[in-house]
Design a protein around this motif. Sequence first.
Motif, PDB file in Angstrom:
ATOM      1  N   LYS A 144      36.277  44.622  48.498  1.00  0.00           N
ATOM      2  CA  LYS A 144      36.816  43.876  47.369  1.00  0.00           C
ATOM      3  C   LYS A 144      37.945  44.648  46.705  1.00  0.00           C
ATOM      4  O   LYS A 144      37.847  45.859  46.495  1.00  0.00           O
ATOM      5  CB  LYS A 144      35.710  43.579  46.360  1.00  0.00           C
ATOM      6  N   VAL A 145      39.038  43.937  46.404  1.00  0.00           N
ATOM      7  CA  VAL A 145      40.181  44.546  45.723  1.00  0.00           C
ATOM      8  C   VAL A 145      40.557  43.683  44.520  1.00  0.00           C
ATOM      9  O   VAL A 145      40.306  42.474  44.511  1.00  0.00           O
ATOM     10  CB  VAL A 145      41.396  44.670  46.664  1.00  0.00           C
ATOM     11  N   PRO A 146      41.127  44.284  43.483  1.00  0.00           N
ATOM     12  CA  PRO A 146      41.588  43.484  42.339  1.00  0.00           C
ATOM     13  C   PRO A 146      42.670  42.511  42.784  1.00  0.00           C
ATOM     14  O   PRO A 146      43.478  42.828  43.657  1.00  0.00           O
ATOM     15  CB  PRO A 146      42.149  44.539  41.373  1.00  0.00           C
ATOM     16  N   LYS A 147      42.686  41.365  42.181  1.00  0.00           N
ATOM     17  CA  LYS A 147      43.723  40.394  42.516  1.00  0.00           C
ATOM     18  C   LYS A 147      45.080  40.967  42.116  1.00  0.00           C
ATOM     19  O   LYS A 147      45.284  41.364  40.973  1.00  0.00           O
ATOM     20  CB  LYS A 147      43.478  39.073  41.787  1.00  0.00           C
ATOM     21  N   PRO A 148      46.024  41.061  43.062  1.00  0.00           N
ATOM     22  CA  PRO A 148      47.327  41.672  42.754  1.00  0.00           C
ATOM     23  C   PRO A 148      48.066  40.908  41.653  1.00  0.00           C
ATOM     24  O   PRO A 148      47.946  39.683  41.533  1.00  0.00           O
ATOM     25  CB  PRO A 148      48.078  41.576  44.086  1.00  0.00           C
ATOM     26  N   LYS A 149      48.805  41.661  40.869  1.00  0.00           N
ATOM     27  CA  LYS A 149      49.629  41.042  39.837  1.00  0.00           C
ATOM     28  C   LYS A 149      50.977  40.629  40.404  1.00  0.00           C
ATOM     29  O   LYS A 149      51.627  39.725  39.882  1.00  0.00           O
ATOM     30  CB  LYS A 149      49.817  42.011  38.677  1.00  0.00           C
TER      31      LYS A 149
ATOM     32  N   TYR B 226      51.737  39.557  47.427  1.00  0.00           N
ATOM     33  CA  TYR B 226      50.932  40.248  48.427  1.00  0.00           C
ATOM     34  C   TYR B 226      50.911  39.441  49.719  1.00  0.00           C
ATOM     35  O   TYR B 226      51.266  38.257  49.742  1.00  0.00           O
ATOM     36  CB  TYR B 226      49.500  40.471  47.922  1.00  0.00           C
TER      37      TYR B 226
ATOM     38  N   ASN C 109      49.166  34.043  40.856  1.00  0.00           N
ATOM     39  CA  ASN C 109      48.540  33.086  39.939  1.00  0.00           C
ATOM     40  C   ASN C 109      48.470  31.677  40.524  1.00  0.00           C
ATOM     41  O   ASN C 109      47.732  30.833  40.026  1.00  0.00           O
ATOM     42  CB  ASN C 109      49.301  33.056  38.610  1.00  0.00           C
TER      43      ASN C 109
ATOM     44  N   GLU D  53      39.898  34.270  42.723  1.00  0.00           N
ATOM     45  CA  GLU D  53      39.957  35.459  41.871  1.00  0.00           C
ATOM     46  C   GLU D  53      39.490  36.699  42.608  1.00  0.00           C
ATOM     47  O   GLU D  53      39.846  37.819  42.236  1.00  0.00           O
ATOM     48  CB  GLU D  53      39.101  35.252  40.613  1.00  0.00           C
ATOM     49  N   GLU D  54      38.678  36.510  43.651  1.00  0.00           N
ATOM     50  CA  GLU D  54      38.190  37.631  44.431  1.00  0.00           C
ATOM     51  C   GLU D  54      38.895  37.664  45.783  1.00  0.00           C
ATOM     52  O   GLU D  54      38.932  36.673  46.503  1.00  0.00           O
ATOM     53  CB  GLU D  54      36.674  37.522  44.657  1.00  0.00           C
TER      54      GLU D  54
ATOM     55  N   SER E 272      40.113  43.164  51.417  1.00  0.00           N
ATOM     56  CA  SER E 272      41.054  43.805  52.319  1.00  0.00           C
ATOM     57  C   SER E 272      40.535  43.791  53.753  1.00  0.00           C
ATOM     58  O   SER E 272      39.333  43.929  53.997  1.00  0.00           O
ATOM     59  CB  SER E 272      41.303  45.243  51.867  1.00  0.00           C
TER      60      SER E 272
END
Length: 444
Positions: A48-53, A56, A77, A82-83, A86
């Motif tokens: 799991k990785v944070p959703k890129p701002k 990607y 966006n 949201e999840e 990788s």
Amino acid sequence: MKPEIKKRIEQIRKGEAPEGYKKTKVGIVPGEWDVKQLKHILDQVQRKVPKPKDGYWRLGLRSHAKGTFHEFIDDPNSIAMEELFSVAKNDLIVNITFAWEHAIALANRDDEGKLVSHRFPTYVFNEKACPYFYKYYVIQPHFKKMLSDISPGGAGRNRVMSKSSFIKLFAVLPPLPEQEKIAEVLSTWDKAIELKEQLIAEKKQQKKWLMQNLLTGKIRSPGFTDEWQEVQLGNLGKLARGKGVSRSNIVETGFPLISYGEIYTTHNIVIREYQTFINSKGREECFRIYKGDIIFTGSGESANEIGKAVAFLFDDEAYAGGDTIVLTQTTNDSQFLAYMLNSDHVVKQLASLGQGNSVVHIYPFQLDKIRFLLPPPPEQAAIADILSTADREIDLHEKQLEELKKQKKALMQLLLTGIVRVYTQEFAMRSKAAPSVERKCEDP
């Protein structure tokens, strides 16, 4: 093929287990091979990785086991998920929404670090399994059927694969050295196919370059210096529409019919063989064509597809079917004209003249307006000879490519079922002598 292999295949087809083989949940396999549920071969891993701002790269899977693809997402966006997770090299990835359509692949180096949603669970193989063996195993037709069976529901997105059922599927587990050897053999075929595809792409680029230069007069054939004349297609002969034929008049043998669909799918520049025939009654419905005529497609799915041209160079009595347009002419080299009429310069003119939305049409009065430069007939023949030589070379390589693909397909069927064994006595001895040695399945 060796007689013992032929005999083995025949026995297996009859449902009999040859000597040294056994019946299992996945069919008849060698006695040394295990058959295990996937949960004993691989594990699901979620990174799991944070959703890129920022933007990607997202990974997707093509249906029909055609591999992975990448798509750059400019605005994260815009994605509802949201999840994100990788991907790592050698992950086995399944698209649970389209698993029934065989959307499954082994991740390669280029896939490393790309992101997927929860709809693309990723699995890693344990130390008993060579990922590259299973790269080939999971794309087999029987595996597609198993994926379809665990994807209940209606058509399309309503058919979601059960992940709990996926890991309960059964698969073969040959000794690791044999897995590695099978992967090595099949990867050799892959590399040969890849090299042949690259060669074909290069040859097509060379032909494109030749067409761009020879058909515009930028490069002249040796010995030719006469000026080229700009001409209008309608002044070279008579343009007329082909005529449709009733299905009842299509027969297995009879008079050749050149159909609109076959020009798209089969014929390239010159008609070299017949696929469709009509009876005597059908002759009355269709348009007669003669040696030297040019036949165009009268429609296409887009403006860039209309007006594909092929030359008819036979002396046979033949006919043009519906949705075709025929140019009857005898003055110019027909093969040269076919090349010229498929050149970028002419295709752009055709695209600007097409009419329609879902299906684009072109008509004789529009083809009449097409303009291009025309060299004298001797230079036309010389140019056609150069380009046809390039086409014959491409055609030869494409036939060789198809043969390589057929060989690989047959080899996969034999190796992945154990009908043909690839391990040697050395492999067997090494496996028994050092069972605790950690083995590494490298990228073939």
